[in-house]
Design a protein around this motif. Structure first.
Motif, PDB file in Angstrom:
ATOM      1  N   GLU A  83       0.546  -1.295  -0.338  1.00  0.00           N
ATOM      2  CA  GLU A  83       0.425   0.161   0.043  1.00  0.00           C
ATOM      3  C   GLU A  83       0.871   1.164   0.035  1.00  0.00           C
ATOM      4  OE1 GLU A  83      -0.943   0.539   4.460  1.00  0.00           O
ATOM      5  OE2 GLU A  83      -2.483  -0.397   3.512  1.00  0.00           O
ATOM      6  N   LYS A  84       2.322   1.500   0.615  1.00  0.00           N
ATOM      7  CA  LYS A  84       3.239   1.765   1.023  1.00  0.00           C
ATOM      8  C   LYS A  84       3.694   2.193  -0.813  1.00  0.00           C
ATOM      9  CE  LYS A  84       4.152   1.084   5.126  1.00  0.00           C
ATOM     10  NZ  LYS A  84       5.212   0.480   5.351  1.00  0.00           N
ATOM     11  N   ALA A  85       3.112   2.249  -2.303  1.00  0.00           N
ATOM     12  CA  ALA A  85       3.796   2.005  -3.497  1.00  0.00           C
ATOM     13  C   ALA A  85       2.643   2.365  -4.749  1.00  0.00           C
ATOM     14  CB  ALA A  85       4.459   0.791  -3.995  1.00  0.00           C
ATOM     15  N   PRO A  86       2.348   3.417  -4.804  1.00  0.00           N
ATOM     16  CA  PRO A  86       1.276   4.272  -5.912  1.00  0.00           C
ATOM     17  C   PRO A  86       1.362   3.213  -7.071  1.00  0.00           C
ATOM     18  CG  PRO A  86       2.564   5.887  -4.719  1.00  0.00           C
ATOM     19  CD  PRO A  86       3.279   4.307  -4.049  1.00  0.00           C
ATOM     20  N   LEU A  87       0.506   2.983  -7.572  1.00  0.00           N
ATOM     21  CA  LEU A  87       0.359   2.906  -8.706  1.00  0.00           C
ATOM     22  C   LEU A  87      -0.593   3.806 -10.075  1.00  0.00           C
ATOM     23  CD1 LEU A  87      -0.492  -1.272  -8.410  1.00  0.00           C
ATOM     24  CD2 LEU A  87       2.216   0.024  -9.031  1.00  0.00           C
ATOM     25  N   VAL A  88      -0.620   3.698 -11.115  1.00  0.00           N
ATOM     26  CA  VAL A  88      -1.299   4.796 -11.416  1.00  0.00           C
ATOM     27  C   VAL A  88      -1.270   3.469 -12.864  1.00  0.00           C
ATOM     28  CG1 VAL A  88       0.014   6.917 -11.372  1.00  0.00           C
ATOM     29  CG2 VAL A  88       0.844   5.442 -12.837  1.00  0.00           C
ATOM     30  N   VAL A  89      -2.703   3.723 -13.660  1.00  0.00           N
ATOM     31  CA  VAL A  89      -2.975   3.383 -14.747  1.00  0.00           C
ATOM     32  C   VAL A  89      -2.071   4.187 -16.490  1.00  0.00           C
ATOM     33  CG1 VAL A  89      -5.341   2.883 -15.697  1.00  0.00           C
ATOM     34  CG2 VAL A  89      -5.414   3.096 -13.531  1.00  0.00           C
ATOM     35  N   THR A  90      -1.904   3.455 -16.980  1.00  0.00           N
ATOM     36  CA  THR A  90      -1.609   3.971 -18.134  1.00  0.00           C
ATOM     37  C   THR A  90      -2.249   3.127 -19.760  1.00  0.00           C
ATOM     38  OG1 THR A  90       0.410   2.089 -18.181  1.00  0.00           O
ATOM     39  CG2 THR A  90       1.103   4.370 -17.187  1.00  0.00           C
ATOM     40  N   VAL A  91      -2.555   3.881 -20.277  1.00  0.00           N
ATOM     41  CA  VAL A  91      -2.783   3.350 -21.418  1.00  0.00           C
ATOM     42  C   VAL A  91      -2.109   3.894 -22.232  1.00  0.00           C
ATOM     43  CG1 VAL A  91      -5.298   3.928 -22.977  1.00  0.00           C
ATOM     44  CG2 VAL A  91      -5.237   4.107 -20.552  1.00  0.00           C
ATOM     45  N   ASP A  92      -1.886   2.638 -23.767  1.00  0.00           N
ATOM     46  CA  ASP A  92      -1.600   2.875 -24.605  1.00  0.00           C
ATOM     47  C   ASP A  92      -2.317   3.247 -25.780  1.00  0.00           C
ATOM     48  OD1 ASP A  92       0.281   2.474 -26.993  1.00  0.00           O
ATOM     49  OD2 ASP A  92       0.936   0.432 -26.459  1.00  0.00           O
ATOM     50  N   PRO A  93      -1.465   5.198 -26.160  1.00  0.00           N
ATOM     51  CA  PRO A  93      -2.552   5.323 -27.388  1.00  0.00           C
ATOM     52  C   PRO A  93      -2.367   4.838 -28.409  1.00  0.00           C
ATOM     53  CG  PRO A  93       0.079   6.392 -27.042  1.00  0.00           C
ATOM     54  CD  PRO A  93      -0.506   5.671 -25.933  1.00  0.00           C
ATOM     55  N   ALA A  94      -1.365   3.769 -28.486  1.00  0.00           N
ATOM     56  CA  ALA A  94      -2.070   3.082 -30.076  1.00  0.00           C
ATOM     57  C   ALA A  94      -2.338   2.070 -30.173  1.00  0.00           C
ATOM     58  CB  ALA A  94      -0.334   2.867 -29.570  1.00  0.00           C
ATOM     59  N   ASP A  95      -3.462   1.821 -28.819  1.00  0.00           N
ATOM     60  CA  ASP A  95      -3.620   0.849 -28.971  1.00  0.00           C
ATOM     61  C   ASP A  95      -5.628   0.353 -28.032  1.00  0.00           C
ATOM     62  OD1 ASP A  95      -3.147  -0.523 -26.811  1.00  0.00           O
ATOM     63  OD2 ASP A  95      -1.607  -2.357 -27.446  1.00  0.00           O
ATOM     64  N   GLY A  96      -4.282   1.133 -27.271  1.00  0.00           N
ATOM     65  CA  GLY A  96      -5.885   1.817 -25.839  1.00  0.00           C
ATOM     66  C   GLY A  96      -5.417   0.567 -24.605  1.00  0.00           C
ATOM     67  N   SER A  97      -4.703  -1.058 -25.065  1.00  0.00           N
ATOM     68  CA  SER A  97      -4.625  -0.970 -23.465  1.00  0.00           C
ATOM     69  C   SER A  97      -4.321  -0.303 -22.669  1.00  0.00           C
ATOM     70  CB  SER A  97      -3.987  -2.460 -23.969  1.00  0.00           C
ATOM     71  OG  SER A  97      -2.139  -1.613 -24.052  1.00  0.00           O
ATOM     72  N   ALA A  98      -4.581  -0.874 -21.253  1.00  0.00           N
ATOM     73  CA  ALA A  98      -4.175  -0.607 -20.256  1.00  0.00           C
ATOM     74  C   ALA A  98      -3.400  -1.180 -19.712  1.00  0.00           C
ATOM     75  CB  ALA A  98      -5.674   0.007 -19.390  1.00  0.00           C
ATOM     76  N   ALA A  99      -2.858  -1.300 -18.396  1.00  0.00           N
ATOM     77  CA  ALA A  99      -1.775  -1.485 -17.118  1.00  0.00           C
ATOM     78  C   ALA A  99      -1.919  -0.332 -16.422  1.00  0.00           C
ATOM     79  CB  ALA A  99      -0.520  -1.451 -18.152  1.00  0.00           C
ATOM     80  N   LEU A 100      -1.106  -1.201 -15.296  1.00  0.00           N
ATOM     81  CA  LEU A 100      -0.321  -0.205 -14.128  1.00  0.00           C
ATOM     82  C   LEU A 100       0.663  -0.333 -14.090  1.00  0.00           C
ATOM     83  CD1 LEU A 100      -3.264  -2.234 -10.802  1.00  0.00           C
ATOM     84  CD2 LEU A 100      -2.964   0.205 -11.588  1.00  0.00           C
ATOM     85  N   ALA A 101       1.332   1.046 -13.623  1.00  0.00           N
ATOM     86  CA  ALA A 101       2.290   0.759 -13.451  1.00  0.00           C
ATOM     87  C   ALA A 101       2.639   1.739 -12.072  1.00  0.00           C
ATOM     88  CB  ALA A 101       2.487   2.217 -14.650  1.00  0.00           C
ATOM     89  N   PRO A 102       3.938   1.998 -11.359  1.00  0.00           N
ATOM     90  CA  PRO A 102       4.479   1.923 -10.404  1.00  0.00           C
ATOM     91  C   PRO A 102       4.342   3.630 -10.869  1.00  0.00           C
ATOM     92  CG  PRO A 102       6.209   0.832 -10.560  1.00  0.00           C
ATOM     93  CD  PRO A 102       5.334   0.328 -11.939  1.00  0.00           C
ATOM     94  N   VAL A 103       4.532   4.144  -9.825  1.00  0.00           N
ATOM     95  CA  VAL A 103       4.531   5.723  -9.788  1.00  0.00           C
ATOM     96  C   VAL A 103       5.860   6.097  -9.612  1.00  0.00           C
ATOM     97  CG1 VAL A 103       3.829   7.964  -8.618  1.00  0.00           C
ATOM     98  CG2 VAL A 103       2.461   6.555  -9.353  1.00  0.00           C
ATOM     99  N   ASP A 104       6.788   5.652  -8.263  1.00  0.00           N
ATOM    100  CA  ASP A 104       8.306   5.663  -8.894  1.00  0.00           C
ATOM    101  C   ASP A 104       8.824   4.276  -9.683  1.00  0.00           C
ATOM    102  OD1 ASP A 104      10.670   5.424  -8.341  1.00  0.00           O
ATOM    103  OD2 ASP A 104       9.976   5.380  -5.976  1.00  0.00           O
ATOM    104  N   ARG A 105       9.242   3.974 -11.038  1.00  0.00           N
ATOM    105  CA  ARG A 105      10.047   3.171 -11.299  1.00  0.00           C
ATOM    106  C   ARG A 105      11.450   2.636 -10.991  1.00  0.00           C
ATOM    107  NH1 ARG A 105       6.200   1.934 -16.029  1.00  0.00           N
ATOM    108  NH2 ARG A 105       5.048   4.092 -16.822  1.00  0.00           N
ATOM    109  N   GLY A 106      12.083   3.116 -10.155  1.00  0.00           N
ATOM    110  CA  GLY A 106      12.297   3.215  -9.606  1.00  0.00           C
ATOM    111  C   GLY A 106      12.837   2.362  -8.508  1.00  0.00           C
TER     112      GLY A 106
END
Length: 129
Positions: A83-106
């Motif tokens: 719960e201390k690792a926020p995620l964001v929804v990303t949407v690929d503009p090419a195909d509209g697919s969505a995924a959860l990605a870390p806010v802090d990718r490192g």
């Protein structure tokens, strides 16, 4: 002994982290600079290495629960860490697919949280043991 297969998708990160501790010999790859570097932990970051160990043991407890083992009360619950690792929804503009990605990718914690979320969505999380 059977050969372990690679975990699907982002769960390879989880599998690799859990396997940094050899339970038979006690050897901990997080004790080495190379072992820490595999997970993006900076050289000399003792707090980061300890956080990785806490995360590893919380993951191990969750994976053991997947195999029907009782909860291990001496470990920090995985949910409390993730719960201390926020995620964001990303949407690929090419195909509209969505995924959860870390806010802090490192952050190792954030990358693990994204891998777990991806596996939950794919239905593979509970199969990793």
């Amino acid at each position: 002994m059977s050969e372990r297969s690679a975990a699907p998708g982002g769960l390879v990160l989880v599998q690799d982290l859990v396997n940094t501790l050899d339970l038979e010999s006690g050897a901990d790859a997080l004790d080495t600079a190379d072992g820490r570097a595999r997970f993006g932990l900076p050289e000399g970051d003792a707090a980061g290495a300890e956080s990785a160990r806490v995360l590893r043991e919380a993951l191990r407890a969750a994976l053991l629960a997947h195999a029907g083992h009782p909860p291990h009360r001496a470990v920090v619950p995985l949910g409390g860490l993730l719960e201390k690792a926020p995620l964001v929804v990303t949407v690929d503009p090419a195909d509209g697919s969505a995924a959860l990605a870390p806010v802090d990718r490192g952050s190792l914690l954030s990358r693990v949280a994204a891998a777990v979320a991806e596996a939950v969505a794919a239905g593979t999380w509970s199969r990793l043991k």
